[in-house]
Design a protein around this motif. Structure first.
Motif, short mmCIF file in Angstrom:
data_model
loop_
_atom_site.label_atom_id
_atom_site.label_comp_id
_atom_site.label_asym_id
_atom_site.label_seq_id
_atom_site.Cartn_x
_atom_site.Cartn_y
_atom_site.Cartn_z
N GLY A 1 0.75 -1.19 0.03
CA GLY A 1 -0.03 0.09 0.01
C GLY A 1 0.84 1.22 -0.05
O GLY A 1 0.51 2.23 -0.78
N ASP B 1 -7.93 -1.24 -4.90
CA ASP B 1 -7.32 -0.42 -3.80
C ASP B 1 -7.79 0.86 -3.73
O ASP B 1 -7.81 1.66 -2.59
CB ASP B 1 -5.70 -0.51 -3.70
CG ASP B 1 -5.42 -1.94 -3.58
OD1 ASP B 1 -5.71 -2.49 -2.75
OD2 ASP B 1 -4.31 -2.16 -4.15
N HIS C 1 -6.37 5.60 -2.33
CA HIS C 1 -6.01 4.47 -1.87
C HIS C 1 -6.95 4.42 -0.55
O HIS C 1 -6.66 4.97 0.36
CB HIS C 1 -4.39 4.32 -1.54
CG HIS C 1 -4.02 3.24 -1.01
ND1 HIS C 1 -3.81 2.12 -1.99
CD2 HIS C 1 -4.13 2.51 0.14
CE1 HIS C 1 -3.43 1.00 -1.33
NE2 HIS C 1 -3.64 1.13 -0.01
N GLY C 2 -7.73 3.51 -0.61
CA GLY C 2 -8.93 3.23 0.54
C GLY C 2 -9.74 4.46 0.80
O GLY C 2 -10.07 5.16 -0.17
#
Length: 236
Positions: free
Chosen positions: A94, A156, A162-163
């Motif tokens: 990540g 993702d 991201h998230g």
């Protein structure tokens, strides 16, 4: 939260913009010391600022005895020193993805459109203002095409890059979208980028970091370092 942080900034510098977002997301108070990139040939070239940042760019963050140039290094420093809320994911994959998205913007789109580059293609190759603007749009489009694909096709990607919480990638994305709008880049082909930008716009941390809300933002038609005049070099 008191912090004693000092940020040397210019209101329309996209690099300073992304650092302001990071500081706000961390809830850190800071003092803004404005460095006008046009006035008197550019305050970033004066001896007082060169002593702070020999690269003659903004931003620079001062934290006690720590003096940091380079927005990406500043953001990661803040994330390590003030880990909550995190701007990088906990897992290695990540973190690598967020860095890749961030660097696509901060290393591949932004520097090519830096005013030092525009100055050089004008003085060395005779590009006029219309050609410089087209140069800017070309490289934003090239970067956004790749970025849109990376965001739209990844599991993702969430509410943010991201998230479902903002990261360093969002702090880089929003200033670049701001610049794209200023340069009249058509954005209809980038729905994921626009969706994330809209989500970010609803957060105070991003809203308070916008150029027009900065203490050094002009309230008149004074020269801007985003003009295409040769005097506007030194944007960080």
């Amino acid at each position: 939260m008191a912090s004693g942080l000092v940020l040397y900034s210019y209101w329309r510098s996209s690099a300073a913009f992304r650092v302001r977002i990071a500081l706000n997301l961390k809830g850190l108070r800071y003092e803004t010391r404005a460095v006008h990139l046009v006035r008197d040939g550019g305050e970033q070239h004066g001896a007082a600022y060169v002593a702070v940042n020999p690269q003659e760019l903004v931003p620079t963050l001062v934290d006690g005895h720590v003096v940091l140039p380079q927005s990406m290094a500043i953001i990661e420093y803040l994330d390590e020193k003030h880990p909550q809320p995190p701007l990088l994911p906990a897992d290695a994959a990540g973190r690598a993805r967020v860095r890749a998205l961030s660097q696509l913007i901060a290393c591949d789109i932004h520097p090519i459109g830096n005013l030092r580059v525009l100055q050089q293609i004008g003085s060395q190759f005779g590009a006029d203002d219309a050609q410089k603007a087209e140069w800017m749009r070309h490289w934003v489009v090239a970067g956004f095409q790749a970025l849109e694909t990376m965001l739209a096709h990844s599991k993702d990607t969430g509410h943010f890059c991201h998230g479902n919480t903002p990261t360093m990638a969002d702090a880089c994305l929003v200033p670049q979208v701001y610049n794209a709008r200023r340069w009249k880049v058509p954005l209809g082909d980038y729905p994921t980028i626009l969706r994330i930008d809209a989500v970010c716009a609803g957060l105070d941390a991003f809203h308070e970091a916008t150029p027009e809300r900065q203490p050094d933002a002009p309230h008149s038609s004074e020269p801007s370092a985003f003009s295409l005049s040769p005097s506007g070099r030194g944007l960080g």
